[in-house]
Structure formats: structure tokens, C-alpha cells
Write a protein that holds these residues in place. Structure first.
Motif, PDB file in Angstrom:
ATOM      1  N   GLY A  47      -2.317   8.111  11.953  1.00 55.78           N
ATOM      2  CA  GLY A  47      -3.608   7.871  12.578  1.00 55.78           C
ATOM      3  C   GLY A  47      -3.803   6.498  13.193  1.00 55.78           C
ATOM      4  N   THR A  48      -2.801   5.616  13.078  1.00 60.96           N
ATOM      5  CA  THR A  48      -2.936   4.286  13.672  1.00 60.96           C
ATOM      6  C   THR A  48      -1.560   3.756  14.044  1.00 60.96           C
ATOM      7  N   ASP A  49      -1.523   2.898  15.059  1.00 58.72           N
ATOM      8  CA  ASP A  49      -0.260   2.261  15.432  1.00 58.72           C
ATOM      9  C   ASP A  49      -0.158   0.849  14.860  1.00 58.72           C
ATOM     10  N   MET A  50      -1.097   0.479  14.008  1.00 53.54           N
ATOM     11  CA  MET A  50      -1.023  -0.837  13.377  1.00 53.54           C
ATOM     12  C   MET A  50       0.076  -0.863  12.316  1.00 53.54           C
ATOM     13  N   LYS A  51       0.625  -2.044  12.083  1.00 53.21           N
ATOM     14  CA  LYS A  51       1.585  -2.205  10.992  1.00 53.21           C
ATOM     15  C   LYS A  51       0.838  -2.089   9.665  1.00 53.21           C
ATOM     16  N   ILE A  52       1.389  -1.303   8.754  1.00 46.89           N
ATOM     17  CA  ILE A  52       0.772  -1.134   7.437  1.00 46.89           C
ATOM     18  C   ILE A  52       1.784  -1.537   6.372  1.00 46.89           C
ATOM     19  N   SER A  53       1.461  -2.580   5.640  1.00 47.97           N
ATOM     20  CA  SER A  53       2.254  -2.936   4.468  1.00 47.97           C
ATOM     21  C   SER A  53       1.516  -2.421   3.236  1.00 47.97           C
ATOM     22  N   VAL A  54       2.240  -2.301   2.133  1.00 51.57           N
ATOM     23  CA  VAL A  54       1.674  -1.747   0.908  1.00 51.57           C
ATOM     24  C   VAL A  54       1.976  -2.681  -0.250  1.00 51.57           C
ATOM     25  N   LYS A  55       0.952  -3.010  -1.014  1.00 50.19           N
ATOM     26  CA  LYS A  55       1.127  -3.784  -2.247  1.00 50.19           C
ATOM     27  C   LYS A  55       0.893  -2.847  -3.425  1.00 50.19           C
ATOM     28  N   THR A  56       1.894  -2.704  -4.284  1.00 51.55           N
ATOM     29  CA  THR A  56       1.818  -1.690  -5.321  1.00 51.55           C
ATOM     30  C   THR A  56       2.285  -2.187  -6.675  1.00 51.55           C
ATOM     31  N   ARG A  57       1.785  -1.552  -7.704  1.00 56.58           N
ATOM     32  CA  ARG A  57       2.376  -1.642  -9.046  1.00 56.58           C
ATOM     33  C   ARG A  57       3.373  -0.497  -9.180  1.00 56.58           C
ATOM     34  N   ILE A  58       4.023  -0.400 -10.331  1.00 54.13           N
ATOM     35  CA  ILE A  58       5.086   0.593 -10.466  1.00 54.13           C
ATOM     36  C   ILE A  58       4.619   1.849 -11.205  1.00 54.13           C
ATOM     37  N   GLY A  59       3.315   1.940 -11.462  1.00 45.78           N
ATOM     38  CA  GLY A  59       2.775   3.123 -12.113  1.00 45.78           C
ATOM     39  C   GLY A  59       1.531   2.777 -12.907  1.00 45.78           C
ATOM     40  N   MET A  60       1.023   3.770 -13.602  1.00 44.99           N
ATOM     41  CA  MET A  60      -0.160   3.577 -14.433  1.00 44.99           C
ATOM     42  C   MET A  60       0.199   3.209 -15.871  1.00 44.99           C
ATOM     43  N   GLU A  61       1.137   3.946 -16.455  1.00 42.04           N
ATOM     44  CA  GLU A  61       1.441   3.757 -17.868  1.00 42.04           C
ATOM     45  C   GLU A  61       2.908   3.482 -18.153  1.00 42.04           C
ATOM     46  N   SER A  62       3.802   3.972 -17.321  1.00 41.87           N
ATOM     47  CA  SER A  62       5.229   3.854 -17.621  1.00 41.87           C
ATOM     48  C   SER A  62       6.022   3.522 -16.361  1.00 41.87           C
TER      49      SER A  62
END
Length: 332
Positions: free
Chosen positions: A136-151
């Protein structure tokens, strides 16, 4: 990677992490002018609602005139693809070409709304969300994430989902949501991202000192970017110091502090509001000063900007400033 860095120190480029309530545009501008060393500054998250514009506070933080000369990347916190794309359109109109998706915030109030790291518990919904926003967009999208909720075991399937999309950069904080900021970051999980991801991977987590960054770079010499958070707030010269820049001094700290204080006095009404913002910073910055417990108490108890300023001036006169912050408090 910043020009000249690879040939000199071979250390990674570095980003300034977003910290809600702390790293707004006043802070970013002061840091960029006085210390520098950060290649990008990620803004505190924007939390969009149904097809509305940004809140006045959020708009103020991303206005181009408030970020002149600052390489800022707006961060969006949502689980609604329409809200994400609507906000992306607004940001594009203001000249931004990169946006960041927050899948890392561990706050309970965020997680219960299925946002931040809470979204990671719904991989099918996350997959559909990513499909919508990248188409839906041509903008660059980076993602900041953790590795999960519990494990950490959750990260493999999540990484498979991420790898389906043209993410411009994946910023991995290798803790699960329930860790908060406790326990040790799982660098084995981070290594998995490095091995499998077809896009650049940035590391975030417990890099509090120059030595921390150097040791990390020795362990992962292929990593081109790291993100600095709490350590950079405690020691604003951390990022620049990695390139041989000067350590924080009483003069540079005083200039930096005064610019932020005057900025808050200019845009906020009432000493109480201004002092609330400054005291948030002192939770971290006080660790640049040895044996400063007396001054820490006085700063906390200050009820007017005038009183607060007197105690700040005394602190700078009467205590030597450390070449690096004592970050033991962040390692507990």
C-alpha cells in the motif's frame, strides 16, 4: 555506513533509539548540535487512530522545521493497516521517505491492545498486516521487533514472516516481551536473523558503553548498524565517542542541558510540566556524576525552574563529570 568510519574504527553505524517522553524533537536537536554521532534518530511512536490526522503533539514532533539537519525516522505503533497507511501518507506529505513499525514496545498498556510486541502473539494477523502495508505504500519501511512474547522459540516462525516482505531494515531487540529490560539479550536469536534475513539487520539491546559496542562488533563484525537507547541517554557523547569524539565535559553537558531546558520552558506552560520532563532525563544523566546522591535528591524535590537551575549549576561546579557514565544501574 558513515564515510570514513569503516577505514578508521570498523565500528558499526549507530542509531538513536526512540524513548517515549524523552527523545522528542527538542532532545534530538540539542543532541545533534552538541554531541552528534548518531546516523539516524527514531522518533517516539506515533499511535494513529481511525482515519484521523496526527495529534498536535505528534505533529509538532515530526514537523520538518523542528527536525532541520536531523536525520529523523518516524515510528508508528498500530495493528491496523489502514491507520498505518493513512499515517504513512501524512508523513510522506511532510517529506519523509522512511518509516518504522514498532513491534518491540513491551509496555503492558500497549501489549493488551495487541500493539508493539503484543502484535507478535498473532502471527497470522501480523502477516496479513505486513502484506497490506507493503503493498500500500512505496515508502521504505523498517521494523523494530522483539523476538516474541514469552519464548525465544517464537522468533523462528516470526522471522519467516518478516522474510516474505521487502523490509528496508530489521532492528532486533533480542528479548521477549515478558523480559521487559531484564535478563540477557539472546544473541543466538539475533544470529538467526543475521543468517536468514535477506535484508539488513540492526542490533539493539544493552549496548551501554563504548566497550560494549566494541565487544559486540568483535563478536559480530558483519553487523553494519546498532541502535543505542538507555546508554545514549545516560551518556550523550557515547555515539560520537566511538569515532574518537570528545567525552562529555561540564561545558558540553551544560550547553546540552540548557538548550533542552530552555526549549521546554518555551513550549510548555508551568514549571511543573517542564520539571517533569527534565527529571525524566536525570534518572539517566545523574550517573555521569560520581557521589551525586545529594544533588539527585535536590533535583527531584525542586518545585520551580529557578530552584532546579540553582541545583543544576551547583552540581556542575561541585562534582567532576565522568568521561563515561557509570551504567551499572542499567545492568542490574
Amino acid at each position: 555506513m558513515t564515510a570514513g568510519r569503516e577505514g578508521s574504527s570498523r565500528l558499526p553505524a549507530r542509531y538513536a533509539a526512540p524513548m517515549e517522553g524523552i527523545t522528542g524533537y527538542l532532545y534530538r536537536n540539542a543532541h545533534r548540535r552538541v554531541f552528534g554521532g548518531a546516523d539516524k534518530y527514531f522518533t517516539p511512536f506515533l499511535a494513529p487512530g481511525k482515519k484521523r490526522g496526527l495529534r498536535s503533539r505528534e505533529l509538532s514532533d515530526i514537523l520538518p522545521e523542528h527536525n532541520e539537519g536531523v536525520p529523523a525516522v518516524p515510528q508508528i505503533l498500530t495493528n491496523d493497516w489502514e491507520d498505518f497507511l493513512h499515517t504513512a501518507d501524512i508523513l510522506k506529505e511532510y517529506g519523509y521517505r522512511e518509516i518504522n513499525l514498532n513491534l518491540g514496545c513491551p509496555s503492558g498498556t500497549v501489549v493488551t491492545k495487541k500493539r508493539g510486541s503484543g502484535f507478535l502473539a498473532f502471527p497470522e494477523d501480523l502477516d496479513q498486516f505486513l502484506d497490506r502495508i507493503f503493498s500500500g505504500t512505496d515508502m521504505k519501511i523498517s521494523v523494530k521487533t522483539r523476538i516474541g512474547m514469552e519464548s525465544p522459540e517464537e522468533f523462528g516462525p516470526l522471522l519467516e514472516i518478516f522474510c516474505r516482505y521487502p523490509i528496508s531494515e530489521l532492528i532486533v531487540h533480542p528479548r521477549v516481551q515478558k523480559d521487559g529490560y531484564r535478563n540477557t539479550p539472546d544473541r543466538k536469536a539475533f544470529s538467526m536473523a543475521l543468517e536468514r534475513a535477506p535484508f539488513p539487520v540492526c542490533y539493539n539491546g544493552d549496548l551501554f558503553s563504548r566497550e560494549d559496542v566494541r565487544e559486540f562488533s568483535e563478536e559480530f563484525p558483519q553487523v553494519e548498524t546498532v541502535m543505542l537507547g538507555r546508554g545514549l541517554i545516560a551518556d550523550p557523547a557515547l555515539a560520537a565517542g566511538l569515532d574518537g569524539g570528545a567525552a562529555v565535559t561540564a561545558e558540553s553537558f551544560g550547553t546540552f542541558h540548557q538548550e533542552i531546558l530552555e526549549g521546554y520552558c518555551r513550549i510548555m506552560s508551568g514549571d511543573r510540566n517542564v520539571l517533569f520532563k527534565m527529571k525524566e532525563l536525570w534518572f539517566y544523566m545523574i550517573h555521569l556524576f560520581p557521589d551525586a546522591g545529594f544533588f539527585e535528591k535536590k533535583l527531584k524535590k525542586s518545585s520551580t525552574v529557578a530552584e532546579y537551575s540553582l541545583w543544576t549549576e551547583r552540581l556542575l561546579r561541585e562534582r567532576e563529570i565522568l568521561p563515561e557514565a557509570d551504567t551499572a544501574f542499567l545492568r542490574r
